[in-house]
Write a protein that holds these residues in place. Structure first.
Motif, PDB file in Angstrom:
ATOM      1  N   HIS A 104      10.538   5.634 -19.040  1.00 51.53           N
ATOM      2  CA  HIS A 104      11.881   5.394 -19.579  1.00 51.53           C
ATOM      3  C   HIS A 104      12.754   6.640 -19.440  1.00 51.53           C
ATOM      4  CE1 HIS A 104      11.603   1.330 -21.187  1.00 51.53           C
ATOM      5  NE2 HIS A 104      10.381   1.607 -21.631  1.00 51.53           N
ATOM      6  N   LEU A 105      12.128   7.813 -19.627  1.00 49.05           N
ATOM      7  CA  LEU A 105      12.883   9.052 -19.464  1.00 49.05           C
ATOM      8  C   LEU A 105      13.321   9.237 -18.015  1.00 49.05           C
ATOM      9  CD1 LEU A 105      10.797  11.493 -21.703  1.00 49.05           C
ATOM     10  CD2 LEU A 105      13.010  10.457 -22.228  1.00 49.05           C
ATOM     11  N   LEU A 106      12.410   8.920 -17.078  1.00 47.97           N
ATOM     12  CA  LEU A 106      12.765   9.060 -15.666  1.00 47.97           C
ATOM     13  C   LEU A 106      13.848   8.042 -15.279  1.00 47.97           C
ATOM     14  CD1 LEU A 106      12.088  10.611 -13.073  1.00 47.97           C
ATOM     15  CD2 LEU A 106      10.562   8.730 -12.449  1.00 47.97           C
ATOM     16  N   LYS A 107      13.774   6.850 -15.852  1.00 48.12           N
ATOM     17  CA  LYS A 107      14.804   5.833 -15.584  1.00 48.12           C
ATOM     18  C   LYS A 107      16.172   6.344 -16.049  1.00 48.12           C
ATOM     19  CE  LYS A 107      16.226   1.116 -16.731  1.00 48.12           C
ATOM     20  NZ  LYS A 107      15.868  -0.128 -17.455  1.00 48.12           N
ATOM     21  N   ARG A 165       2.373  12.056  -9.742  1.00 45.84           N
ATOM     22  CA  ARG A 165       1.776  13.385  -9.602  1.00 45.84           C
ATOM     23  C   ARG A 165       2.839  14.457  -9.809  1.00 45.84           C
ATOM     24  NH1 ARG A 165       1.638  17.443  -6.506  1.00 45.84           N
ATOM     25  NH2 ARG A 165       3.027  16.485  -4.970  1.00 45.84           N
ATOM     26  N   VAL A 166       4.019  14.235  -9.234  1.00 48.59           N
ATOM     27  CA  VAL A 166       5.109  15.195  -9.398  1.00 48.59           C
ATOM     28  C   VAL A 166       5.542  15.272 -10.848  1.00 48.59           C
ATOM     29  CG1 VAL A 166       7.522  15.686  -8.802  1.00 48.59           C
ATOM     30  CG2 VAL A 166       5.930  14.924  -7.023  1.00 48.59           C
ATOM     31  N   ALA A 167       5.627  14.095 -11.517  1.00 48.03           N
ATOM     32  CA  ALA A 167       6.052  14.061 -12.919  1.00 48.03           C
ATOM     33  C   ALA A 167       4.976  14.607 -13.842  1.00 48.03           C
ATOM     34  CB  ALA A 167       6.415  12.635 -13.318  1.00 48.03           C
ATOM     35  N   GLY A 168       3.722  14.543 -13.400  1.00 52.52           N
ATOM     36  CA  GLY A 168       2.628  15.062 -14.214  1.00 52.52           C
ATOM     37  C   GLY A 168       2.187  14.120 -15.307  1.00 52.52           C
ATOM     38  N   THR A 169       2.564  12.837 -15.207  1.00 55.18           N
ATOM     39  CA  THR A 169       2.205  11.869 -16.246  1.00 55.18           C
ATOM     40  C   THR A 169       2.422  10.466 -15.703  1.00 55.18           C
ATOM     41  OG1 THR A 169       2.633  11.189 -18.536  1.00 55.18           O
ATOM     42  CG2 THR A 169       4.532  11.848 -17.228  1.00 55.18           C
ATOM     43  N   PRO A 170       1.683   9.456 -16.209  1.00 61.04           N
ATOM     44  CA  PRO A 170       1.919   8.073 -15.764  1.00 61.04           C
ATOM     45  C   PRO A 170       3.330   7.614 -16.116  1.00 61.04           C
ATOM     46  CG  PRO A 170      -0.202   8.263 -16.871  1.00 61.04           C
ATOM     47  CD  PRO A 170       0.510   9.558 -17.108  1.00 61.04           C
ATOM     48  N   LEU A 171       3.941   6.892 -15.189  1.00 61.97           N
ATOM     49  CA  LEU A 171       5.300   6.393 -15.389  1.00 61.97           C
ATOM     50  C   LEU A 171       5.346   4.902 -15.663  1.00 61.97           C
ATOM     51  CD1 LEU A 171       7.020   8.371 -12.488  1.00 61.97           C
ATOM     52  CD2 LEU A 171       7.064   8.921 -14.946  1.00 61.97           C
ATOM     53  N   VAL A 172       4.291   4.176 -15.236  1.00 63.31           N
ATOM     54  CA  VAL A 172       4.235   2.732 -15.477  1.00 63.31           C
ATOM     55  C   VAL A 172       2.825   2.347 -15.887  1.00 63.31           C
ATOM     56  CG1 VAL A 172       6.071   2.277 -13.782  1.00 63.31           C
ATOM     57  CG2 VAL A 172       3.667   2.113 -13.093  1.00 63.31           C
ATOM     58  N   VAL A 173       2.718   1.226 -16.571  1.00 61.90           N
ATOM     59  CA  VAL A 173       1.428   0.602 -16.864  1.00 61.90           C
ATOM     60  C   VAL A 173       1.290  -0.564 -15.899  1.00 61.90           C
ATOM     61  CG1 VAL A 173       0.040  -0.614 -18.577  1.00 61.90           C
ATOM     62  CG2 VAL A 173       1.570   1.250 -19.293  1.00 61.90           C
ATOM     63  N   ARG A 174       0.298  -0.518 -15.033  1.00 66.40           N
ATOM     64  CA  ARG A 174       0.136  -1.532 -14.010  1.00 66.40           C
ATOM     65  C   ARG A 174      -0.481  -2.786 -14.600  1.00 66.40           C
ATOM     66  NH1 ARG A 174       0.046   3.402 -12.168  1.00 66.40           N
ATOM     67  NH2 ARG A 174       0.663   3.963 -10.044  1.00 66.40           N
ATOM     68  N   GLY A 175      -0.054  -3.919 -14.104  1.00 69.83           N
ATOM     69  CA  GLY A 175      -0.540  -5.216 -14.543  1.00 69.83           C
ATOM     70  C   GLY A 175       0.138  -6.291 -13.726  1.00 69.83           C
ATOM     71  N   ARG A 176       0.154  -7.521 -14.251  1.00 68.87           N
ATOM     72  CA  ARG A 176       0.866  -8.576 -13.526  1.00 68.87           C
ATOM     73  C   ARG A 176       2.333  -8.181 -13.364  1.00 68.87           C
ATOM     74  NH1 ARG A 176       0.096 -14.466 -15.735  1.00 68.87           N
ATOM     75  NH2 ARG A 176       1.401 -14.770 -13.877  1.00 68.87           N
ATOM     76  N   LYS A 177       2.841  -7.493 -14.355  1.00 68.50           N
ATOM     77  CA  LYS A 177       4.200  -6.948 -14.280  1.00 68.50           C
ATOM     78  C   LYS A 177       4.156  -5.526 -14.798  1.00 68.50           C
ATOM     79  CE  LYS A 177       8.990  -7.994 -15.364  1.00 68.50           C
ATOM     80  NZ  LYS A 177       9.952  -8.954 -15.955  1.00 68.50           N
ATOM     81  N   VAL A 178       4.697  -4.608 -14.041  1.00 63.15           N
ATOM     82  CA  VAL A 178       4.637  -3.207 -14.451  1.00 63.15           C
ATOM     83  C   VAL A 178       5.534  -2.988 -15.668  1.00 63.15           C
ATOM     84  CG1 VAL A 178       4.107  -2.344 -12.144  1.00 63.15           C
ATOM     85  CG2 VAL A 178       6.486  -2.539 -12.861  1.00 63.15           C
ATOM     86  N   GLN A 179       5.075  -2.153 -16.575  1.00 63.11           N
ATOM     87  CA  GLN A 179       5.830  -1.785 -17.771  1.00 63.11           C
ATOM     88  C   GLN A 179       6.036  -0.269 -17.754  1.00 63.11           C
ATOM     89  OE1 GLN A 179       6.979  -3.998 -20.021  1.00 63.11           O
ATOM     90  NE2 GLN A 179       6.027  -5.739 -18.966  1.00 63.11           N
ATOM     91  N   SER A 221       0.831  -1.204   0.000  1.00 65.14           N
ATOM     92  CA  SER A 221       0.000   0.000   0.000  1.00 65.14           C
ATOM     93  C   SER A 221       0.866   1.254   0.000  1.00 65.14           C
ATOM     94  CB  SER A 221      -0.910   0.003   1.232  1.00 65.14           C
ATOM     95  OG  SER A 221      -1.618   1.215   1.324  1.00 65.14           O
ATOM     96  N   ALA A 222       1.924   1.233   0.805  1.00 64.15           N
ATOM     97  CA  ALA A 222       2.829   2.388   0.862  1.00 64.15           C
ATOM     98  C   ALA A 222       3.565   2.548  -0.465  1.00 64.15           C
ATOM     99  CB  ALA A 222       3.826   2.212   2.004  1.00 64.15           C
ATOM    100  N   MET A 223       3.900   1.424  -1.088  1.00 67.25           N
ATOM    101  CA  MET A 223       4.587   1.473  -2.377  1.00 67.25           C
ATOM    102  C   MET A 223       3.675   2.084  -3.442  1.00 67.25           C
ATOM    103  SD  MET A 223       7.523   0.613  -3.746  1.00 67.25           S
ATOM    104  CE  MET A 223       8.139   0.728  -5.424  1.00 67.25           C
ATOM    105  N   SER A 224       2.418   1.680  -3.452  1.00 70.75           N
ATOM    106  CA  SER A 224       1.455   2.228  -4.412  1.00 70.75           C
ATOM    107  C   SER A 224       1.261   3.723  -4.189  1.00 70.75           C
ATOM    108  CB  SER A 224       0.110   1.501  -4.280  1.00 70.75           C
ATOM    109  OG  SER A 224       0.238   0.139  -4.612  1.00 70.75           O
ATOM    110  N   HIS A 225       1.197   4.132  -2.915  1.00 68.47           N
ATOM    111  CA  HIS A 225       1.029   5.550  -2.592  1.00 68.47           C
ATOM    112  C   HIS A 225       2.250   6.342  -3.063  1.00 68.47           C
ATOM    113  CE1 HIS A 225      -0.256   9.116  -0.394  1.00 68.47           C
ATOM    114  NE2 HIS A 225       0.988   9.197   0.098  1.00 68.47           N
ATOM    115  N   TRP A 226       3.444   5.763  -2.816  1.00 65.98           N
ATOM    116  CA  TRP A 226       4.675   6.437  -3.244  1.00 65.98           C
ATOM    117  C   TRP A 226       4.703   6.611  -4.771  1.00 65.98           C
ATOM    118  CZ3 TRP A 226       7.958   3.900  -6.588  1.00 65.98           C
ATOM    119  CH2 TRP A 226       9.118   4.622  -6.949  1.00 65.98           C
ATOM    120  N   LEU A 227       4.309   5.581  -5.515  1.00 69.25           N
ATOM    121  CA  LEU A 227       4.332   5.657  -6.968  1.00 69.25           C
ATOM    122  C   LEU A 227       3.331   6.694  -7.474  1.00 69.25           C
ATOM    123  CD1 LEU A 227       5.325   4.674  -9.705  1.00 69.25           C
ATOM    124  CD2 LEU A 227       3.661   2.797  -9.577  1.00 69.25           C
ATOM    125  N   ALA A 228       2.165   6.721  -6.862  1.00 65.61           N
ATOM    126  CA  ALA A 228       1.162   7.710  -7.261  1.00 65.61           C
ATOM    127  C   ALA A 228       1.672   9.128  -7.013  1.00 65.61           C
ATOM    128  CB  ALA A 228      -0.141   7.468  -6.486  1.00 65.61           C
TER     129      ALA A 228
END
Length: 322
Positions: A74-77, A54-68, A43-50
Motif C-alpha cells: 500500500h505504501l508503494l502504491k 527484493r529492491v523494497a526489502g519486503t513482500p509487497l503482495v500476498v499471492r493467491g487467487r487474487k493478489v492482495q 513467468s516474466a511477471m513473477s520474476h519482475w515482482l520478485a
C-alpha cells in the motif's frame, strides 16, 4: 544536502516502469491478467515482482487467487500514484513551455473581481488552454500586488489607485464598483416585505472590513456624511466567508462591494439595503507586471474583459501588450 540513508538508497533500484507495472498489477488483481495487460509472460511477471520485492526489502503482495497488497504494498502504491502523477503534470507543463505557453497562472483578486466575472473568465480561458492550470488567490489588494514583483502572481484584480500606477505595472479597467450595505438570513429584517433603508439598520450590529481597507475608508466617509460617525462595528473581517457566516447565523448588517452583494443576492444569501446616494468603491482593474508578461497571460486578460463586459471573446478589444 540530503544524507545517504536506507530511507533513500532503497529507491535507487526502482524505475518508473516498476511503478507503472505495480499499479497495473493492483488493478488487474492477478499475475496472469497483469502480464496480459503488460504484454509479458506470467513467468516474466513473477520474476519482475520478485525483483521489485527484493529492491523494497519486503513482500509487497500476498499471492493467491487474487493478489492482495501488504502494508508495504500500500505504501508503494501511494508512492507510485504520487510519482506518476507528478511526472504526467510535469510533462504537460514542459509541453506547454516548449509551445511558448506557461503551464500555470497565479491570479490574485479582491472580492469584487471574484463576483465580477473572474470564474467565468477562468472557465472560458481553460476551454482554449486545457493544459494551463489557474490558481486563484483572494485577499487584500496590497498583499496580492506585492506578488507581481516576486512572480508569485501573474495578474491581480483590485481597485485602481496609486498602488497600480507603478512604472513596472500595466493595468486595464474592467468595471466601476460601488459599496453596498447588506443583510443575511440571520437578520430580523430578512423576511420583511417592506423596502429596507439605511435608517432601518443604522442601530443594528455591523460587520465591516478592517480599518485601512478601501471599502472601510469609503464606508466611514459615508457615515460622516450621514452624521453617523458614532457607529462602531461589532465585528471586523477581511474574510468574505466569515462575513457571510455571521450574516447567515446572526442578526448583523454587512458591508461589501456592490458586485459581490449582487452576486450573493442572486444566490439568495444577501439582501441589499437601499441607500440615498452611491458609495463609490472605485474602478476594478486587472494589473500585471510589464516585465513578466506572456501571451498566455494576455489571453487570460482578454477572457476576463469579455466576461466582465458580457461580450463574446471574439468581440473584445485586446488589452495593451505593454
Amino acid at each position: 544536502m540530503i544524507e545517504r540513508s536506507e530511507g533513500i538508497s532503497w529507491a535507487r533500484g526502482i524505475k518508473v516502469r516498476h511503478l507503472e507495472s505495480f499499479l497495473v498489477l493492483d488493478e488487474a488483481g492477478t499475475l496472469t491478467e497483469a502480464a496480459a495487460r503488460l504484454h509479458m509472460t506470467q513467468s516474466a511477471m513473477s520474476h519482475w515482482l520478485a525483483e521489485l520485492e527484493r529492491v523494497a526489502g519486503t513482500p509487497l503482495v500476498v499471492r493467491g487467487r487474487k493478489v492482495q497488497l501488504t502494508p508495504a504494498g500500500h505504501l508503494l502504491k501511494r508512492l507510485a500514484i504520487t510519482v506518476l502523477g507528478d511526472i504526467v503534470r510535469t510533462g504537460r507543463e514542459m509541453h506547454a513551455v516548449a509551445a511558448g505557453r506557461v503551464p500555470r497562472l497565479n491570479v490574485g483578486s479582491v472580492w469584487a473581481g471574484i463576483a465580477g466575472g473572474l470564474p467565468e473568465a477562468v472557465t472560458a480561458f481553460q476551454q482554449r488552454h486545457a493544459d494551463v492550470a489557474v490558481s486563484i488567490h483572494d485577499g487584500l489588494f496590497d498583499d496580492l500586488l506585492k506578488g507581481l514583483d516576486t512572480r508569485a502572481m501573474d495578474a491581480v484584480i483590485g481597485v485602481l489607485d496609486a498602488r497600480a500606477h507603478q512604472p513596472q505595472l500595466a493595468h486595464h479597467v474592467l468595471f466601476d464598483d460601488q459599496v453596498s450595505i447588506v443583510i443575511g438570513q440571520g437578520s430580523k429584517h430578512w423576511h420583511s416585505e417592506q423596502p429596507l433603508g439605511f435608517a432601518d439598520v443604522l442601530r443594528e450590529q455591523w460587520v465591516m472590513p478592517p480599518l485601512g481597507t478601501l471599502t472601510r475608508i469609503q464606508m466611514d466617509a459615508y457615515l460622516i456624511e450621514q452624521q453617523a460617525s458614532w457607529l462602531v462595528p461589532k465585528a471586523e473581517t477581511a474574510s468574505l466567508a466569515m462575513m457571510q457566516a455571521l450574516l447567515h447565523k446572526g442578526d448583523y448588517v454587512g458591508v461589501c462591494a456592490e458586485s459581490m452583494a449582487d452576486y450573493m443576492a442572486s444566490l439568495g444569501l444577501f439582501r441589499k439595503v437601499a441607500i440615498d446616494s452611491n458609495i463609490r468603491f472605485g474602478p476594478i482593474t486587472v494589473v500585471w507586471n510589464r516585465e513578466h508578461v506572456s501571451a498566455t497571460l494576455m489571453d487570460f486578460i482578454d477572457c476576463l474583459k469579455a466576461h466582465v463586459r458580457g461580450l463574446p471573446a471574439a468581440q473584445v478589444q485586446e488589452a495593451p501588450r505593454a
